[in-house]
Scaffold this motif. Structure first.
Motif, PDB file in Angstrom:
ATOM      1  N   PHE A 155       0.813  -1.215   0.000  1.00 54.43           N
ATOM      2  CA  PHE A 155       0.000   0.000   0.000  1.00 54.43           C
ATOM      3  C   PHE A 155       0.847   1.266   0.000  1.00 54.43           C
ATOM      4  O   PHE A 155       0.536   2.237  -0.692  1.00 54.43           O
ATOM      5  CB  PHE A 155      -0.930  -0.010   1.222  1.00 54.43           C
ATOM      6  CG  PHE A 155      -1.883   1.145   1.253  1.00 54.43           C
ATOM      7  CD1 PHE A 155      -3.065   1.105   0.537  1.00 54.43           C
ATOM      8  CD2 PHE A 155      -1.585   2.285   1.979  1.00 54.43           C
ATOM      9  CE1 PHE A 155      -3.938   2.179   0.546  1.00 54.43           C
ATOM     10  CE2 PHE A 155      -2.452   3.365   2.001  1.00 54.43           C
ATOM     11  CZ  PHE A 155      -3.632   3.310   1.279  1.00 54.43           C
ATOM     12  N   TYR A 156       1.927   1.308   0.805  1.00 55.08           N
ATOM     13  CA  TYR A 156       2.763   2.499   0.925  1.00 55.08           C
ATOM     14  C   TYR A 156       3.859   2.577  -0.134  1.00 55.08           C
ATOM     15  O   TYR A 156       4.583   3.572  -0.190  1.00 55.08           O
ATOM     16  CB  TYR A 156       3.438   2.545   2.296  1.00 55.08           C
ATOM     17  CG  TYR A 156       2.516   2.841   3.446  1.00 55.08           C
ATOM     18  CD1 TYR A 156       2.029   4.124   3.664  1.00 55.08           C
ATOM     19  CD2 TYR A 156       2.149   1.830   4.337  1.00 55.08           C
ATOM     20  CE1 TYR A 156       1.192   4.394   4.734  1.00 55.08           C
ATOM     21  CE2 TYR A 156       1.317   2.097   5.402  1.00 55.08           C
ATOM     22  CZ  TYR A 156       0.834   3.376   5.603  1.00 55.08           C
ATOM     23  OH  TYR A 156       0.008   3.641   6.660  1.00 55.08           O
ATOM     24  N   GLY A 157       4.017   1.534  -0.954  1.00 50.97           N
ATOM     25  CA  GLY A 157       5.138   1.521  -1.868  1.00 50.97           C
ATOM     26  C   GLY A 157       6.440   1.259  -1.133  1.00 50.97           C
ATOM     27  O   GLY A 157       6.450   0.809   0.019  1.00 50.97           O
ATOM     28  N   PRO A 158       7.594   1.558  -1.749  1.00 43.28           N
ATOM     29  CA  PRO A 158       8.884   1.209  -1.152  1.00 43.28           C
ATOM     30  C   PRO A 158       9.349   2.137  -0.039  1.00 43.28           C
ATOM     31  O   PRO A 158      10.184   1.748   0.771  1.00 43.28           O
ATOM     32  CB  PRO A 158       9.847   1.276  -2.343  1.00 43.28           C
ATOM     33  CG  PRO A 158       9.216   2.256  -3.276  1.00 43.28           C
ATOM     34  CD  PRO A 158       7.745   2.069  -3.125  1.00 43.28           C
ATOM     35  N   TYR A 159       8.839   3.378   0.015  1.00 43.21           N
ATOM     36  CA  TYR A 159       9.282   4.340   1.022  1.00 43.21           C
ATOM     37  C   TYR A 159       8.128   5.252   1.419  1.00 43.21           C
ATOM     38  O   TYR A 159       7.157   5.423   0.672  1.00 43.21           O
ATOM     39  CB  TYR A 159      10.427   5.232   0.509  1.00 43.21           C
ATOM     40  CG  TYR A 159      11.684   4.500   0.137  1.00 43.21           C
ATOM     41  CD1 TYR A 159      12.608   4.112   1.109  1.00 43.21           C
ATOM     42  CD2 TYR A 159      11.957   4.194  -1.192  1.00 43.21           C
ATOM     43  CE1 TYR A 159      13.757   3.436   0.770  1.00 43.21           C
ATOM     44  CE2 TYR A 159      13.106   3.515  -1.545  1.00 43.21           C
ATOM     45  CZ  TYR A 159      14.006   3.136  -0.565  1.00 43.21           C
ATOM     46  OH  TYR A 159      15.145   2.462  -0.901  1.00 43.21           O
ATOM     47  N   ALA A 160       8.277   5.863   2.594  1.00 41.16           N
ATOM     48  CA  ALA A 160       7.365   6.914   3.038  1.00 41.16           C
ATOM     49  C   ALA A 160       8.177   7.984   3.757  1.00 41.16           C
ATOM     50  O   ALA A 160       9.045   7.669   4.575  1.00 41.16           O
ATOM     51  CB  ALA A 160       6.296   6.349   3.976  1.00 41.16           C
ATOM     52  N   LEU A 161       7.924   9.227   3.418  1.00 43.63           N
ATOM     53  CA  LEU A 161       8.554  10.360   4.097  1.00 43.63           C
ATOM     54  C   LEU A 161       7.560  10.937   5.089  1.00 43.63           C
ATOM     55  O   LEU A 161       6.511  11.466   4.696  1.00 43.63           O
ATOM     56  CB  LEU A 161       8.953  11.442   3.080  1.00 43.63           C
ATOM     57  CG  LEU A 161       9.990  11.060   2.031  1.00 43.63           C
ATOM     58  CD1 LEU A 161      10.097  12.166   0.988  1.00 43.63           C
ATOM     59  CD2 LEU A 161      11.343  10.814   2.679  1.00 43.63           C
ATOM     60  N   GLY A 162       7.852  10.817   6.385  1.00 38.72           N
ATOM     61  CA  GLY A 162       7.011  11.441   7.394  1.00 38.72           C
ATOM     62  C   GLY A 162       7.247  12.943   7.410  1.00 38.72           C
ATOM     63  O   GLY A 162       8.377  13.407   7.261  1.00 38.72           O
TER      64      GLY A 162
END
Length: 273
Positions: free
Chosen positions: A203-210
């Motif tokens: 769902f989030y793909g390979p990375y997430a930037l908070g």
């Protein structure tokens, strides 16, 4: 990775260290709660292994700031210790609040701020906490300082994200944004975390930037505080629409590029345009 940090003994420490520690899995599952749109069974987000990020090439003392930024650059402050006192005014007195860095096992994670102004031995900075767009004064001696040449702009109506380096765009991308009932907050924010989902195709793909932004709707979500972020997606066909709980969705190739280049503290300007 290009553009690695130049370290100095006086200002050692990681203004742009990418976060580490699978021990924070539960905390960071909730870190993008509200904005993160986490469906059942999507798994926990995890901090990335310790790694020097790109984009902040110059460190210096507060006394040497004048004329040092240059076009398209911003200041990032990183706490020297475990806690940082925040003051209402640039003057000695009782702190208005204290912010504490999180830990992953035995490791303390970077506590990062985007600098707004400087006054003598004081730094005014945007805070990575509620309420949105809050700021406070920090003692310059309590932080290390570095410049970053990157920033990001997000145009909600146009569903467009643009990443800039030295005042010039190097990436433009189509995005998904918050629905009318759970809007993406506008204003100036900054990157606080770099997270890796357990499934790069999920769902989030390979990375997430908070981000330092928080949902105006979800004050609590999945056990967290409704932090908003920029993340990949397993539904690229939904980009260009208002589909999220407040987070900004991009193609997986886009979030991978951003994750490799943007340091913690990178400004993110979100507008209604």
């Amino acid at each position: 990775m290009r553009g690695r940090l130049t370290r100095t003994r006086a200002l050692a420490g990681a203004a742009v260290l990418i976060l580490a520690g699978a021990a924070l899995g539960l905390v960071l599952t909730a870190a993008l709660g509200g904005g993160g749109d986490r469906p059942a069974g999507s798994g926990s987000l995890r901090d990335l292994p310790g790694q020097v990020g790109a984009g902040a090439e110059q460190r210096f003392t507060p006394q040497a700031l004048e004329g040092k930024l240059g076009k398209g650059r911003n200041l990032v402050a990183t706490a020297r210790g475990r806690t940082v006192s925040v003051y209402r005014h640039a003057a000695p007195g009782r702190p208005a609040r204290r912010l504490t860095a999180r830990r992953a096992g035995a490791r303390r994670l970077p506590l990062v701020f985007l600098v707004r102004a400087r006054r003598g031995s004081w730094i005014r900075a945007y805070l990575p906490s509620r309420p949105n767009l809050s700021s406070g004064w920090l003692r310059a001696r309590d932080v290390t300082l570095a410049t970053t040449r990157y920033r990001v702009t997000v145009e909600l109506r146009r569903h467009r994200l643009t990443a800039w380096r030295d005042g010039r765009p190097f990436l433009r991308a189509h995005i998904g944004t918050g629905r009318a009932v759970s809007p993406t907050p506008t204003g100036r924010y900054f990157v606080t975390d770099l997270l890796r989902p357990p499934d790069p195709h999920g769902f989030y793909g390979p990375y997430a930037l908070g981000l330092s932004a928080h949902s105006p709707v979800y004050t609590s979500f999945e056990g967290g505080n409704g932090q908003v972020g920029i993340h990949g997606t397993d539904r690229p066909a939904a980009l260009g629409q208002d589909v999220s709980h407040g987070c900004i969705r991009v193609r997986n190739a886009v979030i991978t590029r951003l994750a490799k280049r943007l340091p913690l503290g990178t400004p993110v300007d979100v507008s209604r345009a």
